[in-house]
Scaffold this active site. Structure first.
Site, PDB file in Angstrom:
ATOM      1  N   TYR A 119       0.943  -1.076   0.055  1.00 46.74           N
ATOM      2  CA  TYR A 119      -0.032  -0.082   0.010  1.00 46.74           C
ATOM      3  C   TYR A 119       0.823   1.198   0.033  1.00 46.74           C
ATOM      4  CZ  TYR A 119       1.087   0.493   5.168  1.00 46.74           C
ATOM      5  OH  TYR A 119       2.031   0.912   6.167  1.00 46.74           O
TER       6      TYR A 119
ATOM      7  N   ARG B 297      10.752  -5.235  14.348  1.00 44.71           N
ATOM      8  CA  ARG B 297       9.299  -5.657  13.957  1.00 44.71           C
ATOM      9  C   ARG B 297       9.253  -6.795  12.942  1.00 44.71           C
ATOM     10  NH1 ARG B 297       4.097  -2.394  11.507  1.00 44.71           N
ATOM     11  NH2 ARG B 297       2.540  -3.137  13.021  1.00 44.71           N
TER      12      ARG B 297
ATOM     13  N   ARG C 132      -1.623 -10.404   4.257  1.00 40.88           N
ATOM     14  CA  ARG C 132      -1.964  -9.543   3.005  1.00 40.88           C
ATOM     15  C   ARG C 132      -1.007  -8.341   3.180  1.00 40.88           C
ATOM     16  NH1 ARG C 132      -4.159  -5.447   6.356  1.00 40.88           N
ATOM     17  NH2 ARG C 132      -5.000  -6.201   8.269  1.00 40.88           N
TER      18      ARG C 132
ATOM     19  N   TYR D  92       3.391  -8.779  14.771  1.00 42.80           N
ATOM     20  CA  TYR D  92       2.068  -8.345  14.193  1.00 42.80           C
ATOM     21  C   TYR D  92       1.529  -9.453  13.468  1.00 42.80           C
ATOM     22  CZ  TYR D  92      -1.277  -5.246  11.914  1.00 42.80           C
ATOM     23  OH  TYR D  92      -2.506  -4.490  11.615  1.00 42.80           O
TER      24      TYR D  92
ATOM     25  N   HIS E 249      -1.593  -4.695  18.760  1.00 48.60           N
ATOM     26  CA  HIS E 249      -2.935  -4.689  18.785  1.00 48.60           C
ATOM     27  C   HIS E 249      -3.741  -5.641  19.177  1.00 48.60           C
ATOM     28  CE1 HIS E 249      -1.081  -1.548  16.546  1.00 48.60           C
ATOM     29  NE2 HIS E 249      -1.110  -2.102  15.276  1.00 48.60           N
TER      30      HIS E 249
ATOM     31  N   ASP F 205      -1.028   4.514  16.770  1.00 46.40           N
ATOM     32  CA  ASP F 205      -1.016   4.221  15.444  1.00 46.40           C
ATOM     33  C   ASP F 205      -1.103   5.173  14.385  1.00 46.40           C
ATOM     34  OD1 ASP F 205      -0.769   2.062  13.711  1.00 46.40           O
ATOM     35  OD2 ASP F 205      -2.674   1.891  13.080  1.00 46.40           O
TER      36      ASP F 205
END
Length: 291
Positions: free
Chosen positions: A40, A115, A121, A148, A172, A247
């Site tokens: 993205y 991370r 996705r 994540y 999250h 975030d």
């Protein structure tokens, strides 16, 4: 969607010394190009925009987390660290060929973690052998790994994650299915995993997890009600290992873009006392990132 620039005045007063434990900077693209392999393309969100947000909200310090759209080029993040070294820490993305000298330089600049992204996705694959090499290299610096993933993928990941030789920080709440109960088997498995690994958990991103949206009923002042029970359970179970972050600038959202000043109301929904709020926003992140 672009991030909200016309913020309202927040009604939630944060404790002095509050820390945003999960935020990003993107670009500006002309200065810090995005990765060609990104899934993205975010809107530009500069360090000046981030500093202004934190000043407006009453946030004293921050942890900037590398996002997939910048790949392993951490230049934009390092630039934030250089601009505010005393009040900023970083979590980077690196490849397994990173050298000890490079890691040492990052540590001196304020990096404290790496991370690992397992959200399918957003990444093409997650090579366990390469990630294990990275974990071994960062162990000497006392760093941790921010992970994540989505709730449905925890069963296939937990054996590998539990075997990593450094502390874990989970983004999250492991992206639970908030249409279910916070007491159901899937989230209880997540709670057991956190207990077994002594992981830290970010009770962040209700706007990314919610299915009801910010307000279930028009005129309601309670925010993201379907996410609140999950955060409350995590805070109750692990009071000394919970973190929170904005975030900002909320990349890759599709349904709505939150007003960050309004988003602070979520904090009063998930905490039961001033002491609990202070632990979430000040004591815990200070212990992990500044001790």
């Amino acid at each position: 969607m672009d991030w909200e620039r016309n913020r309202t005045q927040s009604k939630t007063v944060l404790p002095e010394g509050s820390i945003d434990s999960h935020c990003h900077v993107f670009g500006p693209g002309e200065v810090f190009p995005f990765a060609p392999t990104r899934k993205y393309t975010p809107c530009d969100a500069s360090k000046a925009d981030l500093f202004r947000l934190h000043q407006d909200l009453g946030i004293a310090r921050r942890v900037v987390v590398q996002a997939t759209c910048h790949g392993t080029d951490n230049a934009a993040l390092i630039d934030v660290l250089a601009s505010a070294p005393a009040s900023t820490r970083g979590v980077v993305s690196v490849s397994s060929d990173i050298t000890e000298e490079e890691l040492s330089g990052m540590h001196e600049q304020g990096v404290r973690g790496v991370r690992f992204n397992f959200v399918k996705r957003l990444v093409d694959h997650s090579p366990y052998d390469e990630l294990s090499l990275i974990a071994e290299k960062i162990k000497a610096f006392g760093w941790h790994i921010v992970i994540y993933f989505e709730a449905a993928d925890l069963p296939e990941l937990e054996g590998f994650l539990a075997g990593l030789p450094v502390p874990l920080v989970i983004d999250h709440m492991g992206r639970p299915d908030v249409s279910a109960s916070a007491a159901d088997a899937e989230f209880s498995r997540f709670i057991s995993f956190v207990d077994r690994t002594s992981a830290w958990v970010k009770v962040s991103c209700p706007e990314r997890l919610s299915q009801s949206g910010p307000f279930a009923v028009a005129g309601n002042t309670r925010i993201y009600e379907d996410v609140v029970p999950f955060a409350r359970r995590v805070i109750a179970e692990f009071p000394d290992h919970v973190l929170w972050g904005t975030d900002w600038p909320h990349p890759n959202l599709k349904t709505h873009m939150p007003d960050d000043a309004v988003l602070l109301n979520y904090l009063t929904e998930i905490t039961e006392s001033d002491a609990q709020l202070r632990r979430l926003l000040v004591d815990n992140p200070n212990a992990l990132y500044w001790a």
